[in-house]
Design a protein around this motif. Structure first.
Motif, mmCIF file in Angstrom:
data_model
loop_
_atom_site.group_PDB
_atom_site.id
_atom_site.type_symbol
_atom_site.label_atom_id
_atom_site.label_comp_id
_atom_site.label_asym_id
_atom_site.label_seq_id
_atom_site.Cartn_x
_atom_site.Cartn_y
_atom_site.Cartn_z
ATOM 1 N N MET A 1 56.067 -9.815 -23.404
ATOM 2 C CA MET A 1 56.126 -11.047 -24.195
ATOM 3 C C MET A 1 54.873 -11.187 -25.052
ATOM 4 S SD MET A 1 57.658 -13.732 -21.391
ATOM 5 C CE MET A 1 57.234 -15.176 -22.388
ATOM 6 N N LYS B 1 54.808 -8.632 -27.927
ATOM 7 C CA LYS B 1 55.739 -8.982 -29.001
ATOM 8 C C LYS B 1 55.190 -10.088 -29.893
ATOM 9 C CE LYS B 1 60.552 -7.907 -27.879
ATOM 10 N NZ LYS B 1 61.872 -8.501 -27.612
ATOM 11 N N LEU C 1 61.889 -13.940 -29.465
ATOM 12 C CA LEU C 1 61.543 -12.645 -28.868
ATOM 13 C C LEU C 1 62.792 -11.833 -28.563
ATOM 14 C CD1 LEU C 1 58.642 -13.559 -26.385
ATOM 15 C CD2 LEU C 1 58.500 -12.883 -28.787
#
Length: 506
Positions: free
Chosen positions: A459, A462, A361
């Motif tokens: 998070m 993504k 990430l």
């Protein structure tokens, strides 16, 4: 007849006296409104539509015509400057886009959220809705108690441990999209990502398997209904009393009761597990139970606040992320060159592996820019407010205390003075070397009341976007609207309808 005449005659003086008192009260109220006008009319602002109701008719016109009130606020900001005045009865609202004032007010705990707005969304048409949950609590001590207890569920270490769930739920979405691609069906992407984000929040926050991609559920419709109810309840104080709104009012009440009864069931099941000494995760549900304290005898209000926080996290934990994902897909579909660039990054960082790691990430820097630019144009939680109890000065204008200040990242992020060519979708605005926006971009709010779930949401976004870009090509179906729908949060009105193909499919 004589008796009736006599009775009316005896009542006439009383009626005259009552009418006289009402007339005096009305004149006194008008005089008070005039006093308010004299006190605040030095602040720039649009002409009032009505002496008594102020700008209320403009807000109602936008709501009834399904237009976005934040576009009107953008127009006012550009016309009247960094602070402008709005009248409603004897109340004054001020819109603020001045970065220095935004920093001073939002970064401080000195300025509470608007108590009047809180009262309007505490209940929806008589049924408790957000109540005193973490987002809506006005009392600082109550809010701080909630926030401190919730923090462990959003710690960096705990969020790293959620990567497995993020991958697993996103993988279910990829499987469903693969089926749609194989059958050449058009896909409403907002619905798809809404299902996956609700699955994620159900699993990681409450320990519940929803599997909305494969099962029918009343929750998505209930959440949308409650959010629409929130909008009309907050902006039209008389909505509930208009006979033609009765069916929708009842639908909102039913939806609120469904969410709160579901919360009560899940809380009771988890509480029993905790009392039986079972191992339970340090998730949001556990923290919600701890937030009430674990006293032997909880009050009715303790129980209600637990449900307030359940509803808050159940809605906020999926709604805004789903909308961000849908807007992101929409903009990438409109900008093939940006789409190809972000696909190339995903190919370089992720390759063909199924599980995306936490470290991956951090390496998806251009995807981060794309997601930030999406939130600049489409701040899915578009506004917040604060009470200014004391006099202050904003951009050289004296603001007497006693007003509510409105802040909107949607508005400030679309202003030419802050972003060149603001309606252009340009992820390079958020390149690591680009100058950082100064208190004009705050899609998760700012300061102590900033969104607790910001890192969680980004998070999750993504992971979902990376897997989608890794596996599929998507094209927007021609002819659909790119308009925005306001349901308390902002979402794509069309639902973002796409055709989906497997990557590299001939």
């Amino acid at each position: 007849m004589a008796v009736v005449t006599g009775l009316l005659s005896s009542l006439t003086p009383v009626l005259y006296a009552l009418l006289f008192l009402l007339f005096v009260a009305f004149l006194s109220y008008c005089a008070y409104i005039k006093y308010i006008h004299m006190k605040y009319d030095h602040i720039p602002g649009p002409p009032r539509s009505s002496f008594i109701f102020g700008h209320a008719s403009i807000f109602l016109k936008y709501i009834n015509s399904d237009r976005l009130i934040f576009d009107k606020m953008l127009e006012w900001s550009e016309t009247y400057g960094p602070v402008y005045r709005i009248n409603f009865l004897h109340k004054i609202l001020i819109g603020v886009t001045c970065p220095e004032a935004t920093k001073e007010i939002l970064m401080s705990s000195k300025y509470p959220k608007d108590k009047g707005f809180h009262k309007r969304i505490f209940h929806l048409f008589g049924v408790r809705f957000l109540g005193d949950g973490l987002v809506t609590a006005v009392d600082h001590d109550l809010w701080y108690k909630h926030r401190r207890i919730m923090d462990p569920a959003f710690s960096s270490l705990y969020l790293r441990g959620l990567m497995g769930t993020f991958n697993e739920r996103a993988e279910k979405l990829m499987e469903r999209l693969s089926e749609e691609a194989d059958n050449n069906r058009e896909v409403t992407m907002l619905h798809m990502v809404n299902c996956v984000t609700m699955d994620v929040i159900g699993k990681v926050a409450f320990g519940v398997e929803l599997d909305l991609l494969n099962k029918d559920s009343p929750f998505p419709d209930a959440i949308e209904t409650c959010l629409m109810g929130l909008v009309v309840c907050a902006r039209d104080l008389l909505y509930e009393y208009k006979p033609w709104n009765r069916d929708f009012v009842q639908k909102v009440r039913t939806a609120c009761r469904l969410l709160r009864s579901t919360g009560a069931q899940w809380i009771n099941e988890r509480r029993m597990a905790m009392q039986n000494g079972e191992n339970v995760p340090k998730d949001i549900l556990t923290q919600i139970i701890k937030s009430a304290g674990q006293e032997e005898h909880m009050t009715k209000e303790d129980e209600e606040i637990m449900l307030d926080n359940f509803v808050t996290f159940f809605i906020a934990g999926q709604e805004t992320t789903a909308n961000q994902l849908a807007f992101c897909i929409m903009e990438l579909g409109r900008h093939p060159e940006i789409l190809e660039k972000v696909k190339q990054e995903v190919d370089n960082v992720i390759g063909e592996k199924l599980d995306i790691s936490y470290d991956d990430l951090g390496n998806l820097t251009y995807l981060s820019q794309v997601l930030k630019e999406t939130l600049r144009l489409y701040a899915t939680a578009p506004g917040t407010n604060r009470e200014l109890d004391e006099d202050m000065e904003i951009s050289g204008i004296h603001i007497p205390g006693g007003v509510s200040a409105m802040f909107s990242s949607y508005v400030s992020s679309r202003m030419e003075k802050f972003f060149k060519d603001p309606l252009k979708f340009d992820p390079d605005r958020f390149h690591p070397d680009a100058p950082k926006p100064y208190y004009c971009y705050y899609p998760f709010a700012l300061g102590p009341r900033a969104c607790l779930g910001k890192n969680f949401a980004q998070m999750e976004a993504k992971v979902v976007m990376a897997k989608l870009l890794q596996r599929f090509d998507f094209t927007l179906v021609p002819g659909q609207s790119f308009a925005i729908k306001d349901v308390g949060t902002l979402r794509p009105k069309s639902g973002v309808i796409c055709t989906i193909k497997h990557r590299h499919q001939q």
